[in-house]
Write a protein that holds these residues in place. Structure first.
Motif, PDB file in Angstrom:
ATOM      1  N   LEU A 195       0.926  -1.155   0.060  1.00  0.00           N
ATOM      2  CA  LEU A 195       0.123   0.032  -0.356  1.00  0.00           C
ATOM      3  C   LEU A 195       0.838   1.133  -0.193  1.00  0.00           C
ATOM      4  O   LEU A 195       0.593   2.238  -1.041  1.00  0.00           O
ATOM      5  N   THR A 196       1.889   1.279   0.726  1.00  0.00           N
ATOM      6  CA  THR A 196       3.083   2.550   0.747  1.00  0.00           C
ATOM      7  C   THR A 196       3.541   2.778  -0.618  1.00  0.00           C
ATOM      8  O   THR A 196       3.436   3.799  -0.934  1.00  0.00           O
ATOM      9  N   HIS A 197       3.933   1.526  -1.113  1.00  0.00           N
ATOM     10  CA  HIS A 197       4.379   1.880  -2.649  1.00  0.00           C
ATOM     11  C   HIS A 197       3.356   2.371  -3.516  1.00  0.00           C
ATOM     12  O   HIS A 197       3.796   3.496  -4.278  1.00  0.00           O
ATOM     13  N   ALA A 198       2.180   1.917  -3.461  1.00  0.00           N
ATOM     14  CA  ALA A 198       1.205   2.450  -4.336  1.00  0.00           C
ATOM     15  C   ALA A 198       0.878   4.071  -4.073  1.00  0.00           C
ATOM     16  O   ALA A 198       0.915   4.838  -4.956  1.00  0.00           O
ATOM     17  N   VAL A 199       0.564   4.458  -2.662  1.00  0.00           N
ATOM     18  CA  VAL A 199       0.343   5.813  -2.251  1.00  0.00           C
ATOM     19  C   VAL A 199       1.579   6.689  -2.757  1.00  0.00           C
ATOM     20  O   VAL A 199       1.634   7.693  -3.296  1.00  0.00           O
ATOM     21  N   GLU A 200       2.890   6.309  -2.262  1.00  0.00           N
ATOM     22  CA  GLU A 200       3.948   7.234  -2.698  1.00  0.00           C
ATOM     23  C   GLU A 200       4.186   7.104  -4.156  1.00  0.00           C
ATOM     24  O   GLU A 200       4.579   8.326  -4.465  1.00  0.00           O
ATOM     25  N   ALA A 256       7.684   5.576 -11.327  1.00  0.00           N
ATOM     26  CA  ALA A 256       7.288   6.863 -10.715  1.00  0.00           C
ATOM     27  C   ALA A 256       8.209   7.190  -9.521  1.00  0.00           C
ATOM     28  O   ALA A 256       8.701   8.487  -9.281  1.00  0.00           O
ATOM     29  N   GLY A 257       8.844   6.454  -8.833  1.00  0.00           N
ATOM     30  CA  GLY A 257       9.649   6.475  -7.687  1.00  0.00           C
ATOM     31  C   GLY A 257       8.904   6.269  -6.197  1.00  0.00           C
ATOM     32  O   GLY A 257       7.621   6.021  -6.313  1.00  0.00           O
ATOM     33  N   VAL A 261       8.468   8.158   3.030  1.00  0.00           N
ATOM     34  CA  VAL A 261       8.168   7.182   4.019  1.00  0.00           C
ATOM     35  C   VAL A 261       9.124   6.191   3.954  1.00  0.00           C
ATOM     36  O   VAL A 261       9.495   5.494   4.762  1.00  0.00           O
ATOM     37  N   HIS A 262       9.509   5.808   2.825  1.00  0.00           N
ATOM     38  CA  HIS A 262      10.484   4.973   2.428  1.00  0.00           C
ATOM     39  C   HIS A 262      12.231   5.266   3.035  1.00  0.00           C
ATOM     40  O   HIS A 262      12.661   4.621   3.724  1.00  0.00           O
ATOM     41  N   ALA A 263      12.137   6.643   2.759  1.00  0.00           N
ATOM     42  CA  ALA A 263      13.496   7.212   3.166  1.00  0.00           C
ATOM     43  C   ALA A 263      13.422   6.944   4.833  1.00  0.00           C
ATOM     44  O   ALA A 263      14.802   6.777   5.244  1.00  0.00           O
ATOM     45  N   MET A 264      12.543   7.194   5.353  1.00  0.00           N
ATOM     46  CA  MET A 264      12.302   7.120   6.712  1.00  0.00           C
ATOM     47  C   MET A 264      12.472   5.802   7.270  1.00  0.00           C
ATOM     48  O   MET A 264      13.208   5.277   8.408  1.00  0.00           O
ATOM     49  N   ALA A 265      11.841   4.806   6.705  1.00  0.00           N
ATOM     50  CA  ALA A 265      11.319   3.420   7.259  1.00  0.00           C
ATOM     51  C   ALA A 265      12.799   2.720   6.977  1.00  0.00           C
ATOM     52  O   ALA A 265      13.075   1.450   7.848  1.00  0.00           O
ATOM     53  N   PRO A 360      18.258   7.849  -1.134  1.00  0.00           N
ATOM     54  CA  PRO A 360      17.832   8.130  -2.420  1.00  0.00           C
ATOM     55  C   PRO A 360      16.476   8.012  -2.836  1.00  0.00           C
ATOM     56  O   PRO A 360      16.047   8.702  -3.629  1.00  0.00           O
ATOM     57  N   CYS A 361      15.475   7.872  -1.802  1.00  0.00           N
ATOM     58  CA  CYS A 361      14.099   7.865  -2.129  1.00  0.00           C
ATOM     59  C   CYS A 361      13.418   9.256  -1.788  1.00  0.00           C
ATOM     60  O   CYS A 361      12.400   9.619  -2.180  1.00  0.00           O
ATOM     61  N   LEU A 362      14.329  10.133  -0.762  1.00  0.00           N
ATOM     62  CA  LEU A 362      13.786  11.293  -0.360  1.00  0.00           C
ATOM     63  C   LEU A 362      13.575  12.121  -1.436  1.00  0.00           C
ATOM     64  O   LEU A 362      12.311  12.830  -1.409  1.00  0.00           O
ATOM     65  N   PRO A 363      14.277  12.283  -2.687  1.00  0.00           N
ATOM     66  CA  PRO A 363      13.884  13.156  -3.701  1.00  0.00           C
ATOM     67  C   PRO A 363      12.667  13.041  -4.321  1.00  0.00           C
ATOM     68  O   PRO A 363      11.925  13.897  -4.832  1.00  0.00           O
ATOM     69  N   GLY A 364      12.095  11.936  -4.290  1.00  0.00           N
ATOM     70  CA  GLY A 364      10.840  11.526  -4.926  1.00  0.00           C
ATOM     71  C   GLY A 364       9.489  12.135  -4.060  1.00  0.00           C
ATOM     72  O   GLY A 364       8.566  11.986  -4.563  1.00  0.00           O
TER      73      GLY A 364
END
Length: 382
Positions: A195-200, A256-257, A261-265, A360-364
């Motif tokens: 779900l997090t993947h899809a929302v982000e 899309a990237g 959430v992922h940068a923190m998780a 590297p997820c943060l810029p998205g």
């Protein structure tokens, strides 16, 4: 503007997909596979259909299963040594994200110079490596079809995120029969990861028409079927729809990237070996609330996909409903309310925040935070 979708050569879904994937593998004229898996899956006998298919199609194999839930650089080095010593010429990964990510990283090391730590970041891999089949056993990470792998660098206590199109497996497999024995807590965690993947992927600036539909349909499927899969683990319809949902989420974020959430998780996973899906689930509503100031309409769309009635709501009201629905879903499937329940104390926040800012997820993310804002979000997550 050019839009892109990054996909495996072949995707197989449905009951019996494992056996069919090995038939496709024979077309690469391979002789011996390194099978990368989780030791627990081996003990449970979940590799039975795969081993039978390999034998039936005349492909020799050796199993490497010395992995932890968050695979490490040391384990990748060990797996690479086995691959080379055994004279393997292809990879078959079977398991969740840890098994498939480890196989991706071993494949990099087997075909490229240096150490796996040299490849942390974006598009650093030169040679794709030998043929690769990735078989998912959880409906969560979409690792079987994405260009990402996440490996812990133990020396620096950080999760390395390796993003490179060469990591996309040649053949991606989702067979719901392999998912029916998944425990409820793992089903919940991996489902919230998806779900997090899809929302982000839907709210990131990198979203585009070819990813938006996949992201929203993924959210719809997960919102409907995750509670069923958690409650009724043997329900093939629920398992199949969760497999579809997590794959669509992978299609979306692989192009899309991702975001904050992922940068923190990644940080609690690296320092405390916590399940990635649980970390995402705890952080997701907090980051959504932070981002909603920037893109409220996008979160209103997410609320609608989750089944909320947004007919008479403003964008801001729809975004608020989205937060409520995500929190309700997390509670329904049994996600802990915060990191404190998992033994985390406040003294780690400063270190986590610094590393999250370098992820590297943060810029998205649609709204780029300051370090102090990240620290505040981590404090709320306890």
């Amino acid at each position: 503007m050019v839009f892109a979708l990054k996909l495996p050569r072949i995707t197989l879904m449905g009951e019996g997909a494992v056996a069919e994937s090995i038939v496709h593998l024979t077309k690469f004229a391979v002789k011996k596979a390194l099978v990368v898996s989780d030791g627990a899956l081996v003990k449970l006998g979940l590799l039975g259909s795969l081993e039978a298919a390999l034998k039936e199609n005349g492909i020799d194999y050796v199993i490497f299963d010395k992995l932890t839930p968050n695979p490490t650089a040391t384990q990748v080095r060990e797996g690479t040594a086995v691959y080379k010593a055994q004279g393997c010429d292809c990879f078959v990964a079977i398991g969740g994200g840890s098994s498939i990510d480890a196989a991706k990283a071993i494949r990099i090391m087997a075909a490229n110079p240096g150490d796996i730590t040299d490849y942390s970041g974006v598009e650093k891999v030169q040679n794709p490596g030998t043929p690769f089949v990735a078989i998912g056993t959880t409906a969560g990470t979409a690792a079987e079809m994405t260009s990402n792998s996440v490996i812990i660098d133990e020396e620096n206590q950080v999760k390395m995120v390796i993003i490179d199109n060469t990591q996309i497996p040649d053949i991606a497999v989702n067979d719901p029969l392999l998912m029916t024995g998944l425990p409820a807590d793992v089903t919940a965690a991996t489902g919230m990861d998806a779900l997090t993947h899809a929302v982000e992927a839907y709210v990131t600036p990198g979203a585009h028409p070819l990813t938006d539909h996949s992201a929203l349909e993924s959210i719809r499927l997960i919102g409907k079927w995750l509670p069923v899969a958690v409650k009724e683990g043997k329900n093939i319809e629920a398992r199949s729809n969760m497999a579809y949902g997590q794959f669509l989420a992978g299609m979306a974020f692989n192009s899309a990237g991702l975001g904050l959430v992922h940068a923190m998780a990644h940080q609690p996973g690296a320092t405390h070996n916590l399940p990635h899906g649980v970390c995402n689930a705890i952080l997701l509503p907090l980051v959504c609330e932070f981002n909603a100031e920037q893109v409220p309409q996008r979160y209103k769309d997410v609320a609608a996909a989750l089944g909320g009635d947004v007919t008479d709501l403003s964008a801001e009201q729809g975004a608020a409903l989205c937060l409520t629905l995500i929190r309700e879903l997390s509670e329904t499937v049994g996600i802990p309310k915060g990191f404190a329940a998992l033994g985390i104390e406040v003294d780690v926040i400063d270190s986590w925040a610094g590393k999250a800012m370098e992820d590297p997820c943060l810029p998205g993310n649609p709204r780029i935070p300051t370090r102090e804002e990240v620290k505040a979000l981590f404090a709320k997550s306890l």
